[in-house]
Design a protein around this motif. Structure first.
Motif, PDB file in Angstrom:
ATOM      1  N   ALA A 562       0.766  -1.150  -0.127  1.00 36.00           N
ATOM      2  CA  ALA A 562       0.298   0.044   0.218  1.00 36.00           C
ATOM      3  C   ALA A 562       0.631   1.156  -0.287  1.00 36.00           C
ATOM      4  O   ALA A 562       0.613   2.066  -0.644  1.00 36.00           O
ATOM      5  CB  ALA A 562      -1.224   0.305   1.333  1.00 36.00           C
ATOM      6  N   ARG A 563       2.255   1.457   0.442  1.00 35.91           N
ATOM      7  CA  ARG A 563       3.045   2.863   0.565  1.00 35.91           C
ATOM      8  C   ARG A 563       3.418   3.045  -0.369  1.00 35.91           C
ATOM      9  O   ARG A 563       4.018   3.601  -0.959  1.00 35.91           O
ATOM     10  CB  ARG A 563       3.689   2.296   2.097  1.00 35.91           C
ATOM     11  N   ASP A 564       3.911   1.728  -1.045  1.00 35.07           N
ATOM     12  CA  ASP A 564       4.912   1.654  -2.380  1.00 35.07           C
ATOM     13  C   ASP A 564       4.121   2.322  -3.289  1.00 35.07           C
ATOM     14  O   ASP A 564       4.413   2.892  -4.451  1.00 35.07           O
ATOM     15  CB  ASP A 564       4.889   0.342  -2.292  1.00 35.07           C
ATOM     16  N   TYR A 565       2.674   1.861  -3.173  1.00 35.66           N
ATOM     17  CA  TYR A 565       1.134   2.434  -4.527  1.00 35.66           C
ATOM     18  C   TYR A 565       1.018   3.421  -3.891  1.00 35.66           C
ATOM     19  O   TYR A 565       0.457   4.455  -4.601  1.00 35.66           O
ATOM     20  CB  TYR A 565       0.555   1.483  -5.108  1.00 35.66           C
ATOM     21  N   ASN A 566       0.658   3.717  -2.778  1.00 39.56           N
ATOM     22  CA  ASN A 566       1.047   5.348  -2.132  1.00 39.56           C
ATOM     23  C   ASN A 566      -1.156   4.927  -2.029  1.00 39.56           C
ATOM     24  O   ASN A 566      -1.466   6.159  -2.588  1.00 39.56           O
ATOM     25  CB  ASN A 566       1.401   6.585  -2.825  1.00 39.56           C
ATOM     26  N   ILE A 567      -1.876   3.579  -1.778  1.00 41.02           N
ATOM     27  CA  ILE A 567      -2.727   3.879  -1.554  1.00 41.02           C
ATOM     28  C   ILE A 567      -3.446   4.090  -0.319  1.00 41.02           C
ATOM     29  O   ILE A 567      -2.896   3.045   0.530  1.00 41.02           O
ATOM     30  CB  ILE A 567      -3.333   2.855  -1.978  1.00 41.02           C
ATOM     31  N   ASP A 568      -4.060   5.660   0.516  1.00 41.95           N
ATOM     32  CA  ASP A 568      -3.858   5.792   1.985  1.00 41.95           C
ATOM     33  C   ASP A 568      -5.031   4.749   2.987  1.00 41.95           C
ATOM     34  O   ASP A 568      -4.577   4.491   3.842  1.00 41.95           O
ATOM     35  CB  ASP A 568      -4.127   7.227   2.078  1.00 41.95           C
ATOM     36  N   PHE A 569      -6.363   4.322   2.125  1.00 41.43           N
ATOM     37  CA  PHE A 569      -7.439   3.577   2.238  1.00 41.43           C
ATOM     38  C   PHE A 569      -6.272   2.007   2.928  1.00 41.43           C
ATOM     39  O   PHE A 569      -7.258   1.384   3.663  1.00 41.43           O
ATOM     40  CB  PHE A 569      -8.087   3.274   2.050  1.00 41.43           C
ATOM     41  N   LEU A 570      -5.734   1.410   1.863  1.00 40.06           N
ATOM     42  CA  LEU A 570      -5.414   0.428   1.908  1.00 40.06           C
ATOM     43  C   LEU A 570      -4.087   0.164   3.180  1.00 40.06           C
ATOM     44  O   LEU A 570      -3.924  -0.077   4.124  1.00 40.06           O
ATOM     45  CB  LEU A 570      -4.446  -0.341   0.721  1.00 40.06           C
ATOM     46  N   ILE A 571      -3.603   1.581   3.557  1.00 43.67           N
ATOM     47  CA  ILE A 571      -2.497   1.749   4.186  1.00 43.67           C
ATOM     48  C   ILE A 571      -3.032   1.953   6.184  1.00 43.67           C
ATOM     49  O   ILE A 571      -3.091   0.743   6.820  1.00 43.67           O
ATOM     50  CB  ILE A 571      -1.441   2.926   4.628  1.00 43.67           C
ATOM     51  N   ASP A 572      -4.398   2.281   5.510  1.00 42.40           N
ATOM     52  CA  ASP A 572      -4.798   2.646   7.190  1.00 42.40           C
ATOM     53  C   ASP A 572      -5.998   0.937   7.868  1.00 42.40           C
ATOM     54  O   ASP A 572      -5.546   0.966   8.564  1.00 42.40           O
ATOM     55  CB  ASP A 572      -6.300   3.587   6.736  1.00 42.40           C
ATOM     56  N   TYR A 573      -6.326   0.659   6.445  1.00 42.24           N
ATOM     57  CA  TYR A 573      -6.392  -0.848   6.484  1.00 42.24           C
ATOM     58  C   TYR A 573      -5.885  -2.065   7.316  1.00 42.24           C
ATOM     59  O   TYR A 573      -5.858  -2.917   8.339  1.00 42.24           O
ATOM     60  CB  TYR A 573      -7.681  -2.036   5.516  1.00 42.24           C
ATOM     61  N   SER A 574      -4.434  -1.927   6.425  1.00 43.38           N
ATOM     62  CA  SER A 574      -3.539  -2.680   7.289  1.00 43.38           C
ATOM     63  C   SER A 574      -2.750  -2.421   8.319  1.00 43.38           C
ATOM     64  O   SER A 574      -2.515  -3.397   9.161  1.00 43.38           O
ATOM     65  CB  SER A 574      -2.492  -2.618   6.510  1.00 43.38           C
ATOM     66  N   GLN A 575      -2.982  -1.059   8.930  1.00 44.65           N
ATOM     67  CA  GLN A 575      -2.495  -0.436   9.669  1.00 44.65           C
ATOM     68  C   GLN A 575      -3.140  -0.358  10.974  1.00 44.65           C
ATOM     69  O   GLN A 575      -2.829  -1.353  12.316  1.00 44.65           O
ATOM     70  CB  GLN A 575      -2.330   1.292   9.871  1.00 44.65           C
ATOM     71  N   ARG A 576      -4.943  -0.152  10.862  1.00 44.05           N
ATOM     72  CA  ARG A 576      -5.432  -1.779  11.995  1.00 44.05           C
ATOM     73  C   ARG A 576      -5.836  -2.453  12.385  1.00 44.05           C
ATOM     74  O   ARG A 576      -5.538  -3.226  13.390  1.00 44.05           O
ATOM     75  CB  ARG A 576      -6.924  -0.949  11.480  1.00 44.05           C
ATOM     76  N   LEU A 577      -5.790  -3.450  10.713  1.00 42.73           N
ATOM     77  CA  LEU A 577      -5.451  -5.044  10.811  1.00 42.73           C
ATOM     78  C   LEU A 577      -3.967  -5.426  11.835  1.00 42.73           C
ATOM     79  O   LEU A 577      -4.921  -6.705  12.392  1.00 42.73           O
ATOM     80  CB  LEU A 577      -5.522  -5.433   9.529  1.00 42.73           C
TER      81      LEU A 577
END
Length: 608
Positions: A562-577
């Motif tokens: 997610a960070r490599d492709y800068n997808i904010d909502f996927l970054i937030d999802y993976s952080q919460r998981l």
């Protein structure tokens, strides 16, 4: 006798000549004198004729003897040749008898046939009765039936085609087909044959052997079915272990999580001891479950190896942090030795390499009471190394492969030579080992060896009882990559922020997502391919098994992508998981795992 006769003959001959000369002279003088001469020599003349007769008879007798001698020689020659002919005939009969015996003893039907559609038999052995139910004289010249009529109708055309193709290519042939015998029983036949050619390379006949392989065929079918049943049972076993582990690990993680929380809130020392015992027992149980699950995955072929750039030095530093307290408590020496020419970054499955080294170092610590433990890492370079100047490339541009070697040396109890192979087998421990003292399940070395083999590696051991052991792990053909700047998983680099694309978080996010450039769409297509081939298959496995540590790894991997492709909502999802997995929040963790595809579909809709 002949010599005496000849002497008499010559003497008489000269005497007769003398008489003839005297007679001629007398005749010249007077006729009466001639008569007187002959009268006086009549006995000489008589003797002459007698001698002549003797000579003739002697010659006839000699001739008869000569002829008799030739006859005897001729008779001897005839007798000798007759004897040779008799011996040859006996040898031929013996050869024919031996051939008949050999053919009769063959496990099948030997044959010689004409190359025609009916396969008209010119000769068949006695094995024809056992194979087909027909005696040889019933098949020869198609007297009762043609052999081709016994071949199963579904196999007849393929059999004829294969035979003709082999004859055309002047090679032997092998066939497996079905026949129907005289009683209507279906049998499987195996035929080997080849053509007999004349001087013009024309097919004169076909010779071969046909065997009944029905029992072997049925046995193979049973074996195949048994193998399929075993594989299915193995799959069921793996599924059962996965389900069982899920049911056990979920409450065990809760027990461990809450017992750790209680340790910070309870002041009673006795209660703390109880909780620590609960934690230690729970961790031991989880370790056992993990080992059984890993072994089950490997045996079922479901263990996935995910190579990625790995820094070996960081792995070794991490091992020291894990075991340093145990090593110090036992008063052991600890030393690591990393070769200077060992590349910094290589393509390996970091998790599995770490797991192998942890198992081996843990064993070394467990079985060593005094002395030291050394961990070394080095590489073996291939015999050929590309030149820096070759094709105008420098060392960083050239992909190299090496053999990576780890050695774990200890001064522990050692392993007898006759048990050094057994320790790598499942649930096997060294004979005489005190299980109560050392513990363990006998799976650590087994798993390490199998994991190494999955990564094109091997594990070896050299050991001497009472002096210690050296475990060597060799990974072959490891690819060396450029040194990477390995960042913390949850740090955002400036390069990633500028190289990727930003997805605005707004109420009308669909409209915002549609306002991306063509370049960003290409990046999205690349991301979607990565999700489909790597992340989604891993999510399916994590969702089914639901292991806490695998969920943690999945969250970290998702966050990195997610960070490599800068997808904010996927970054937030993976952080919460990730946070839920660390706090063992099972309910929210399960809910978020099930919502994963919602975010993936959102990414895919951005590319449309």
């Amino acid at each position: 006798m002949c010599r005496i006769t000849l002497n008499y003959f010559f003497n008489s001959f000269w005497f007769i000549i003398l008489i003839l000369l005297t007679s001629i002279q007398a005749y010249a003088n007077d006729t009466s004198s001639l008569c007187l001469v002959w009268q006086n020599n009549v006995w000489a003349v008589l003797l002459f004729f007698i001698l002549i007769t003797g000579v003739v008879l002697a010659w006839i007798k000699w001739r008869i003897r000569y002829i008799e001698s030739d006859r005897k020689k001729l008779e001897k020659q005839v007798a000798a040749q007759t004897s040779e002919l008799v011996m040859s005939e006996l040898a031929l009969r013996e050869s024919e008898r031996a051939m008949q015996t050999l053919v009769s003893s063959l496990p099948g039907m030997a044959y010689r046939c004409i190359n025609n559609p009916e396969r008209t038999m010119l000769f068949v052995s006695k094995g024809s009765y056992e194979l087909t139910g027909y005696r040889p004289d019933s098949i020869i010249n198609n007297k009762e039936t043609a052999y081709s009529s016994l071949i199963h109708y579904e196999d007849l055309n393929p059999v004829n085609l294969n035979i003709q193709e082999a004859l055309k290519e002047h090679r032997p042939f092998e066939l497996i087909y079905r026949i129907i015998d005289r009683t209507g029983l279906e049998k499987w036949a195996y035929e080997q044959g080849q053509a007999v050619y004349n001087e013009n390379r024309e097919v004169v006949a076909i010779e071969g052997l046909i065997s009944d392989i029905t029992e072997r065929k049925l046995a193979n079918e049973k074996l195949k079915q048994a193998k399929e049943d075993a594989e299915m049972a193995n799959r069921f076993k793996s599924e059962f272990i996965a389900n069982m582990s899920h049911e056990i690990r979920t409450p065990m993680n809760s027990i461990l999580g809450f017992s750790e929380l209680l340790l910070d809130k309870i002041d009673d020392p006795q209660h703390k001891i109880y909780l620590q015992n609960i934690q230690n027992s729970g961790k031991a149980l989880l370790l056992l479950i993990d080992e059984i699950i890993d072994l089950s995955k490997i045996e079922a072929g479901k263990m996935k190896i995910n190579p990625e750039p790995v820094n070996i030095r960081e792995i070794i530093d991490g091992l020291e942090l894990i075991f340093i307290k145990k090593i110090q408590d036992k008063g052991l020496g600890w030393k690591t030795d990393i070769s200077n020419d060992l590349p910094y970054t290589m393509l390996l499955d970091e998790t599995r390499v770490r797991q192998i080294l942890i198992n081996l170092v843990e064993n070394a610590v467990k079985f060593t009471q005094k002395g030291h433990i050394y961990l070394s890492a080095y590489c073996i370079l291939p015999s050929f190394q590309p030149s820096r100047q070759e094709n105008g490339l420098n060392d960083n541009d050239i992909s190299r492969k090496i053999d990576l070697v780890f050695e774990i040396e200890d001064t522990g109890i050692g392993i007898p030579e006759n048990q050094q192979k057994a320790v790598f087998k499942s649930f096997r421990q060294q004979e005489g080992q005190k299980t109560k003292k050392y513990g363990g399940t006998g799976l650590g070395l087994t798993i390490s060896k199998k994991l190494a083999e999955l990564m094109n590696g091997q594990v070896f051991v050299e050991s001497e009882v009472g002096k210690g052991s050296i475990f060597k792990v060799v990974f072959s053909d490891v690819e060396v990559v450029k040194e990477l700047n390995i960042l913390n998983t949850f740090e955002i680099s400036k390069s990633n922020q500028t190289a990727g694309f930003k997805v605005p978080e707004s109420d009308n996010h669909k409209q915002a997502e549609n306002n991306i450039s063509d370049k960003e769409k290409n990046r999205l297509a690349e991301l979607i391919q990565l999700l489909d081939h790597e992340l989604i298959p891993e999510w399916e496995e994590v969702k089914d098994v639901f292991f806490i540590d695998e969920i943690t790894e999945f969250a970290l991997k998702t966050n990195k992508i997610a960070r490599d492709y800068n997808i904010d909502f996927l970054i937030d999802y993976s952080q919460r998981l990730y946070d839920h997995s660390q706090s063992v929040n099972l309910e929210d963790m399960e809910k978020m795992i099930n919502e994963f595809m919602v975010y993936i579909n959102r990414i895919k809709s951005m590319a449309n």
